[in-house]
Design an enzyme around this catalytic site. Structure first.
Site, PDB file in Angstrom:
ATOM      1  N   ASP A  85      -1.276  -7.704  -5.637  1.00 37.99           N
ATOM      2  CA  ASP A  85      -1.546  -6.565  -4.759  1.00 37.99           C
ATOM      3  C   ASP A  85      -1.962  -5.375  -5.616  1.00 37.99           C
ATOM      4  OD1 ASP A  85      -1.690  -5.273  -2.356  1.00 37.99           O
ATOM      5  OD2 ASP A  85       0.388  -5.635  -1.785  1.00 37.99           O
ATOM      6  N   CYS A 109       0.805  -1.230   0.000  1.00 43.90           N
ATOM      7  CA  CYS A 109       0.000   0.000   0.000  1.00 43.90           C
ATOM      8  C   CYS A 109       0.841   1.285   0.000  1.00 43.90           C
ATOM      9  CB  CYS A 109      -0.961   0.037   1.187  1.00 43.90           C
ATOM     10  SG  CYS A 109      -1.548  -1.528   1.800  1.00 43.90           S
ATOM     11  N   HIS A 146      -4.211  -1.559  -6.108  1.00 41.53           N
ATOM     12  CA  HIS A 146      -4.803  -0.394  -5.456  1.00 41.53           C
ATOM     13  C   HIS A 146      -5.434   0.506  -6.509  1.00 41.53           C
ATOM     14  CE1 HIS A 146      -1.926  -1.839  -2.447  1.00 41.53           C
ATOM     15  NE2 HIS A 146      -2.823  -1.414  -1.589  1.00 41.53           N
ATOM     16  N   LYS A 158     -14.187  -4.135   4.466  1.00 41.81           N
ATOM     17  CA  LYS A 158     -13.801  -4.878   3.268  1.00 41.81           C
ATOM     18  C   LYS A 158     -14.800  -5.973   2.943  1.00 41.81           C
ATOM     19  CE  LYS A 158     -10.715  -7.733   6.142  1.00 41.81           C
ATOM     20  NZ  LYS A 158      -9.346  -8.264   6.318  1.00 41.81           N
ATOM     21  N   HIS A 200      -8.227  -1.139  -1.823  1.00 39.28           N
ATOM     22  CA  HIS A 200      -7.188  -2.164  -1.762  1.00 39.28           C
ATOM     23  C   HIS A 200      -7.792  -3.468  -2.281  1.00 39.28           C
ATOM     24  CE1 HIS A 200      -4.815   0.241   1.327  1.00 39.28           C
ATOM     25  NE2 HIS A 200      -6.019   0.799   1.392  1.00 39.28           N
ATOM     26  N   ARG A 238       6.134 -11.509   6.060  1.00 37.08           N
ATOM     27  CA  ARG A 238       5.415 -11.361   7.324  1.00 37.08           C
ATOM     28  C   ARG A 238       5.980 -12.363   8.324  1.00 37.08           C
ATOM     29  NH1 ARG A 238      -0.771 -10.658   4.879  1.00 37.08           N
ATOM     30  NH2 ARG A 238      -0.247  -8.859   3.568  1.00 37.08           N
ATOM     31  N   GLN A 288       1.838 -11.744  -3.791  1.00 38.96           N
ATOM     32  CA  GLN A 288       0.389 -11.597  -3.925  1.00 38.96           C
ATOM     33  C   GLN A 288       0.058 -10.618  -5.051  1.00 38.96           C
ATOM     34  OE1 GLN A 288      -1.087 -10.305  -0.113  1.00 38.96           O
ATOM     35  NE2 GLN A 288      -0.170  -8.276  -0.254  1.00 38.96           N
TER      36      GLN A 288
END
Length: 410
Positions: A157, A108, A159, A239, A285, A137, A155
């Site tokens: 990912d 992000c 936006h 979400k 997201h 992570r 991933q």
């Protein structure tokens, strides 16, 4: 029930090592499959107007503190320190190194930085950015479970920077993408959950009221059923979570789209409106697959390793019966590769029965056996996985069938 780790070993896709826990060692066949999935998703995202970007895997701690991730997820972030070598002694305690950077757990803030690199106009919006982002992570060692829970993964990912009026259309596009992609991988059933505000969160109640209402209203208008889940939203916004159901009746939460009014304010994002004033965009997201490694693990167990032709790392194995048919086997392999087929050539002096047994155990979709008769007839003896009947088929016919087998985007 099939374990994806055992299937990966059988199919020679990947393995794990104790000295790099929670991280995958990809073998050639496995990486080929990984890239096929990436290429497919890249085409899907392009169809829906996304542009691919790439951002650093390591970002300053200052950025993570500003976004709120440092306070919220510090225990799950891999930190990277630095040491003033000029001031340090030879026996300096490296444990005292300051944590100046972090390996990104998500993309992000990096995509926000790309958005801020230019002055934006309302005519530019929506701006849709996506990345096959490698993230890290720090999951507790006791929770690691093959591809299902990792410390390093990639991933899809994405936006979306848009106006509030765009949100309904972007959610519609997201759910269309989910339906299209999941069906392409053989999943017909998925369900939605709307995750509402958690106890610890950014922003005002008014912002959360608006964001939650937008998600609920969009799902209602689009005719999708859903369940509400209190307290499970992200700290910056509510979400939609998408869970698919596999053939074993298990549910896997994979896709998500999240409405975020807070990070645009924290990072002072803006665009020039039609009136000439500056307004704040909204960030959505989004991920369709989530972790690609986890997606592969789920897929292997769902399919028992018998992957569809378009996805198989080896689509056709060409196996020669004897030394006399090697030349024709090489020609077959070359012609199939020329039309984009992923081919493996087996021309050793092992018996043909041994070759077929090994390839069948690896669940290769097509085995093209060639001998002197096939060479004379410009054909192959074709075995399709799961079908006991063999067929003699001209090579030109096989080429046409394989050329038409690529997954289509609708």
């Amino acid at each position: 029930m099939y374990d994806h780790r055992e299937l990966a070993k059988l199919m020679d896709l990947f393995h794990f090592e104790e000295y790099s826990p929670g991280m995958v060692f990809w073998h050639p066949h496995g990486l080929r499959m990984f890239r096929v999935i990436e290429d497919f998703m890249r085409r899907v995202y392009e169809v829906y107007g996304f542009e691919e970007v790439r951002s650093p895997v390591m970002l300053s701690r200052v950025l993570w503190e500003k976004s709120g991730h440092w306070e919220k997820f510090r225990d799950n972030i891999f930190v990277v320190g630095s040491l003033d070598k000029d001031a340090a002694k030879e026996d300096a305690d490296l444990n005292q190194v300051s944590a100046d950077y972090a390996l990104k757990p998500m993309s992000c803030p990096a995509h926000i930085a790309i958005y801020k690199a230019h002055l934006r106009s309302y005519r530019d919006l929506p701006i849709r950015l996506m990345e096959f982002g490698m993230v890290h992570r720090y999951e507790p060692s006791g929770t690691l479970s093959g591809c299902m829970r990792l410390r390093q993964f990639v991933q899809d990912d994405a936006h979306i920077f848009c106006q509030e009026a765009d949100i309904h259309n972007e959610i519609r596009n997201f759910l269309r993408m989910v339906s299209q992609v999941y069906q392409a991988f053989g999943y017909d059933n998925f369900h939605l959950k709307i995750a509402l505000r958690p106890e610890k969160r950014l922003g005002s109640d008014e912002q959360w009221d608006k964001a939650e209402a937008l998600l609920i209203d969009s799902c209602n208008a689009l005719g999708y059923g859903y369940e509400l889940s209190s307290g499970e939203g992200a700290f910056y916004g509510p979400k939609i979570e998408v869970s698919l159901e596999d053939r074993l009746g298990r549910a896997w939460q994979c896709g998500t789209i999240q409405i975020d009014f807070n990070l645009p304010e924290i990072f002072d994002l803006s665009f020039a409106s039609s009136s000439g004033d500056f307004e704040r965009p909204v960030i959505l997201h989004q991920a369709v697959l989530g972790s690609i490694e986890r997606w592969i693990g789920i897929l292997l167990e769902n399919q028992g390793g018998a992957l569809p032709l378009w996805l198989a790392p080896v689509q056709v194995a060409v196996a020669s019966i004897s030394e006399k048919s090697i030349d024709w086997a090489e020609i077959v392999a070359h012609r199939l590769r020329a039309i984009g087929v992923r081919v493996e050539l087996h021309k050793s002096d092992r018996t043909i029965s041994n070759k077929i047994r090994e390839l069948s155990a690896r669940k290769v979709p097509f085995i093209a056996v060639v001998g002197e008769r096939e060479a004379a007839n410009s054909s192959v003896n074709l075995r399709r996985f799961g079908i006991p009947v063999q067929e003699d088929i001209p090579l030109v016919q096989l080429e046409k069938e394989l050329a038409d087998s690529h997954i289509k985007l609708v």
